[in-house]
Design a protein around this motif. Structure first.
Motif, PDB file in Angstrom:
ATOM      1  N   PHE A 167       0.853  -1.184   0.000  1.00 49.37           N
ATOM      2  CA  PHE A 167       0.000   0.000   0.000  1.00 49.37           C
ATOM      3  C   PHE A 167       0.893   1.239   0.000  1.00 49.37           C
ATOM      4  O   PHE A 167       2.009   1.219   0.512  1.00 49.37           O
ATOM      5  N   ASN A 168       0.380   2.322  -0.573  1.00 52.24           N
ATOM      6  CA  ASN A 168       1.091   3.591  -0.493  1.00 52.24           C
ATOM      7  C   ASN A 168       0.093   4.719  -0.251  1.00 52.24           C
ATOM      8  O   ASN A 168      -1.117   4.480  -0.183  1.00 52.24           O
ATOM      9  N   LYS A 169       0.591   5.944  -0.116  1.00 56.36           N
ATOM     10  CA  LYS A 169      -0.291   7.046   0.248  1.00 56.36           C
ATOM     11  C   LYS A 169      -1.332   7.347  -0.835  1.00 56.36           C
ATOM     12  O   LYS A 169      -2.426   7.821  -0.527  1.00 56.36           O
ATOM     13  N   GLU A 170      -0.996   7.049  -2.098  1.00 57.71           N
ATOM     14  CA  GLU A 170      -1.979   7.277  -3.163  1.00 57.71           C
ATOM     15  C   GLU A 170      -3.209   6.388  -2.966  1.00 57.71           C
ATOM     16  O   GLU A 170      -4.342   6.799  -3.239  1.00 57.71           O
ATOM     17  N   ASP A 171      -2.979   5.162  -2.477  1.00 54.62           N
ATOM     18  CA  ASP A 171      -4.102   4.256  -2.213  1.00 54.62           C
ATOM     19  C   ASP A 171      -5.009   4.821  -1.124  1.00 54.62           C
ATOM     20  O   ASP A 171      -6.236   4.699  -1.192  1.00 54.62           O
ATOM     21  N   VAL A 172      -4.411   5.438  -0.110  1.00 52.07           N
ATOM     22  CA  VAL A 172      -5.189   6.025   0.979  1.00 52.07           C
ATOM     23  C   VAL A 172      -6.049   7.165   0.456  1.00 52.07           C
ATOM     24  O   VAL A 172      -7.233   7.268   0.769  1.00 52.07           O
ATOM     25  N   PHE A 173      -5.462   8.032  -0.368  1.00 56.95           N
ATOM     26  CA  PHE A 173      -6.205   9.168  -0.901  1.00 56.95           C
ATOM     27  C   PHE A 173      -7.334   8.703  -1.823  1.00 56.95           C
ATOM     28  O   PHE A 173      -8.414   9.293  -1.835  1.00 56.95           O
ATOM     29  N   LYS A 174      -7.065   7.647  -2.597  1.00 59.24           N
ATOM     30  CA  LYS A 174      -8.111   7.103  -3.461  1.00 59.24           C
ATOM     31  C   LYS A 174      -9.270   6.570  -2.631  1.00 59.24           C
ATOM     32  O   LYS A 174     -10.447   6.762  -2.977  1.00 59.24           O
ATOM     33  N   ALA A 175      -8.934   5.894  -1.522  1.00 60.42           N
ATOM     34  CA  ALA A 175      -9.966   5.353  -0.638  1.00 60.42           C
ATOM     35  C   ALA A 175     -10.794   6.475  -0.033  1.00 60.42           C
ATOM     36  O   ALA A 175     -12.021   6.375   0.087  1.00 60.42           O
ATOM     37  N   CYS A 176     -10.131   7.565   0.357  1.00 57.60           N
ATOM     38  CA  CYS A 176     -10.844   8.709   0.937  1.00 57.60           C
ATOM     39  C   CYS A 176     -11.731   9.379  -0.106  1.00 57.60           C
ATOM     40  O   CYS A 176     -12.846   9.817   0.204  1.00 57.60           O
ATOM     41  N   ASP A 177     -11.235   9.467  -1.340  1.00 55.38           N
ATOM     42  CA  ASP A 177     -12.052  10.046  -2.419  1.00 55.38           C
ATOM     43  C   ASP A 177     -13.303   9.205  -2.649  1.00 55.38           C
ATOM     44  O   ASP A 177     -14.399   9.732  -2.848  1.00 55.38           O
ATOM     45  N   TRP A 178     -13.117   7.874  -2.624  1.00 46.06           N
ATOM     46  CA  TRP A 178     -14.266   6.980  -2.793  1.00 46.06           C
ATOM     47  C   TRP A 178     -15.250   7.172  -1.648  1.00 46.06           C
ATOM     48  O   TRP A 178     -16.454   7.240  -1.864  1.00 46.06           O
ATOM     49  N   PHE A 179     -14.719   7.287  -0.435  1.00 46.18           N
ATOM     50  CA  PHE A 179     -15.592   7.442   0.733  1.00 46.18           C
ATOM     51  C   PHE A 179     -16.346   8.760   0.662  1.00 46.18           C
ATOM     52  O   PHE A 179     -17.520   8.842   1.035  1.00 46.18           O
ATOM     53  N   ASN A 180     -15.691   9.801   0.177  1.00 44.74           N
ATOM     54  CA  ASN A 180     -16.355  11.100   0.073  1.00 44.74           C
ATOM     55  C   ASN A 180     -17.491  11.075  -0.931  1.00 44.74           C
ATOM     56  O   ASN A 180     -18.479  11.798  -0.795  1.00 44.74           O
ATOM     57  N   SER A 181     -17.358  10.224  -1.970  1.00 43.22           N
ATOM     58  CA  SER A 181     -18.414  10.144  -2.981  1.00 43.22           C
ATOM     59  C   SER A 181     -19.525   9.178  -2.584  1.00 43.22           C
ATOM     60  O   SER A 181     -20.683   9.372  -2.933  1.00 43.22           O
ATOM     61  N   LYS A 182     -19.178   8.121  -1.836  1.00 45.67           N
ATOM     62  CA  LYS A 182     -20.172   7.110  -1.441  1.00 45.67           C
ATOM     63  C   LYS A 182     -20.462   7.126   0.062  1.00 45.67           C
ATOM     64  O   LYS A 182     -21.258   6.318   0.541  1.00 45.67           O
ATOM     65  N   GLY A 183     -19.812   8.022   0.777  1.00 44.70           N
ATOM     66  CA  GLY A 183     -19.859   7.995   2.234  1.00 44.70           C
ATOM     67  C   GLY A 183     -21.234   8.141   2.850  1.00 44.70           C
ATOM     68  O   GLY A 183     -21.527   7.556   3.897  1.00 44.70           O
ATOM     69  N   LYS A 184     -22.099   8.930   2.215  1.00 45.84           N
ATOM     70  CA  LYS A 184     -23.429   9.155   2.784  1.00 45.84           C
ATOM     71  C   LYS A 184     -24.166   7.834   2.970  1.00 45.84           C
ATOM     72  O   LYS A 184     -24.656   7.522   4.061  1.00 45.84           O
ATOM     73  N   ASN A 185     -24.267   7.067   1.901  1.00 42.95           N
ATOM     74  CA  ASN A 185     -24.957   5.780   1.979  1.00 42.95           C
ATOM     75  C   ASN A 185     -24.203   4.801   2.866  1.00 42.95           C
ATOM     76  O   ASN A 185     -24.815   4.024   3.604  1.00 42.95           O
ATOM     77  N   THR A 186     -22.871   4.840   2.795  1.00 39.44           N
ATOM     78  CA  THR A 186     -22.053   3.899   3.560  1.00 39.44           C
ATOM     79  C   THR A 186     -22.258   4.057   5.054  1.00 39.44           C
ATOM     80  O   THR A 186     -22.495   3.085   5.769  1.00 39.44           O
ATOM     81  N   VAL A 187     -22.180   5.287   5.554  1.00 39.63           N
ATOM     82  CA  VAL A 187     -22.333   5.540   6.993  1.00 39.63           C
ATOM     83  C   VAL A 187     -23.719   5.134   7.464  1.00 39.63           C
ATOM     84  O   VAL A 187     -23.873   4.466   8.497  1.00 39.63           O
ATOM     85  N   PHE A 188     -24.737   5.505   6.698  1.00 40.18           N
ATOM     86  CA  PHE A 188     -26.119   5.198   7.101  1.00 40.18           C
ATOM     87  C   PHE A 188     -26.381   3.695   7.140  1.00 40.18           C
ATOM     88  O   PHE A 188     -26.884   3.161   8.126  1.00 40.18           O
ATOM     89  N   ILE A 189     -26.011   3.003   6.057  1.00 36.87           N
ATOM     90  CA  ILE A 189     -26.274   1.564   5.962  1.00 36.87           C
ATOM     91  C   ILE A 189     -25.455   0.783   6.975  1.00 36.87           C
ATOM     92  O   ILE A 189     -25.952  -0.141   7.624  1.00 36.87           O
ATOM     93  N   CYS A 190     -24.189   1.151   7.136  1.00 39.66           N
ATOM     94  CA  CYS A 190     -23.305   0.403   8.041  1.00 39.66           C
ATOM     95  C   CYS A 190     -23.723   0.516   9.499  1.00 39.66           C
ATOM     96  O   CYS A 190     -23.342  -0.329  10.315  1.00 39.66           O
ATOM     97  N   ARG A 191     -24.495   1.528   9.854  1.00 39.09           N
ATOM     98  CA  ARG A 191     -24.965   1.636  11.236  1.00 39.09           C
ATOM     99  C   ARG A 191     -25.932   0.516  11.594  1.00 39.09           C
ATOM    100  O   ARG A 191     -26.230   0.302  12.769  1.00 39.09           O
ATOM    101  N   CYS A 192     -26.395  -0.216  10.591  1.00 42.10           N
ATOM    102  CA  CYS A 192     -27.316  -1.329  10.837  1.00 42.10           C
ATOM    103  C   CYS A 192     -26.659  -2.684  10.589  1.00 42.10           C
ATOM    104  O   CYS A 192     -27.341  -3.695  10.465  1.00 42.10           O
TER     105      CYS A 192
END
Length: 203
Positions: free
Chosen positions: A94-119
């Motif tokens: 893994f490298n720092k670019e992978d981390v930033f890509k993951a954060c970018d993905w989370f920022n685009s899909k994070g709304k649904n992810t946080v809500f659904i994962c709470r269940c």
């Protein structure tokens, strides 16, 4: 642990429920299923009210989630990226670019992810950390966490009310749900790791 949880709730009521759920969010091994279903059962023989148990448990969920959000915020993608730029990153591929890509993905899909994962058992707690790392707006995180936690807590509390003295049967059923979830998440993690490493080693 179950006996200790029951004694604690019997002694401290709403405050006990809030504290236990907050701890459950920070330390997932503490079973929220026991706390919530027994909390529902408690409303059938104590002065505790169903809505009060739901509110107390949801407040506890928010406390625990905010702590983990803060942990993720402190860790940050930049700091994790620096760690992965060293020997640890080379070992894990893994490298720092992978981390930033993951954060970018989370920022685009994070709304649904946080809500659904709470269940979803296990991940319902730890999802707060990547939300903090991705710098999700705290207001949005707070709203989504409240909504998801409220639904999860409401369902289990009412199941405890309906089951009454047989509330432990609900715990057994949710325990099976948790085991299935762990197996599914494990398989997904292995597949993702395999595909990632295959792609990285191929390069």
């Amino acid at each position: 642990m179950q006996d200790w949880i029951i004694d604690f709730m019997n002694q401290f009521g709403y405050l006990g429920i809030t504290l236990l759920i907050a701890l459950e969010n920070i330390f997932p091994p503490i079973p929220s299923e026991v706390i919530l279903t027994f909390g529902g059962f408690m409303t059938t023989y104590t002065d505790l009210q169903v809505f009060g148990v739901i509110i107390a448990s949801t407040f506890g969920s928010l406390l625990g989630a905010c702590v983990l959000y803060g942990v993720g915020n402190i860790l940050s993608a930049e700091r994790l990226g620096k760690i992965l730029d060293g020997k640890i990153g080379q070992i894990l591929h893994f490298n720092k670019e992978d981390v930033f890509k993951a954060c970018d993905w989370f920022n685009s899909k994070g709304k649904n992810t946080v809500f659904i994962c709470r269940c979803i058992p296990i991940v319902r707690s730890v999802i707060s950390i990547p939300a903090g790392m991705a710098k999700m707006k705290f207001g949005l995180f707070f709203i989504l966490t409240t909504a998801g936690s409220f639904i999860w807590n409401t369902v289990l509390v009412y199941l405890g009310v309906a089951a009454s003295s047989s509330w432990e049967k609900i715990v057994a059923g949710t325990g099976l749900y948790t085991k299935i979830t762990v197996i599914v998440l494990g398989v997904i993690a292995v597949v993702i790791a395999y595909l990632y490493l295959k792609k990285r080693l191929g390069k």
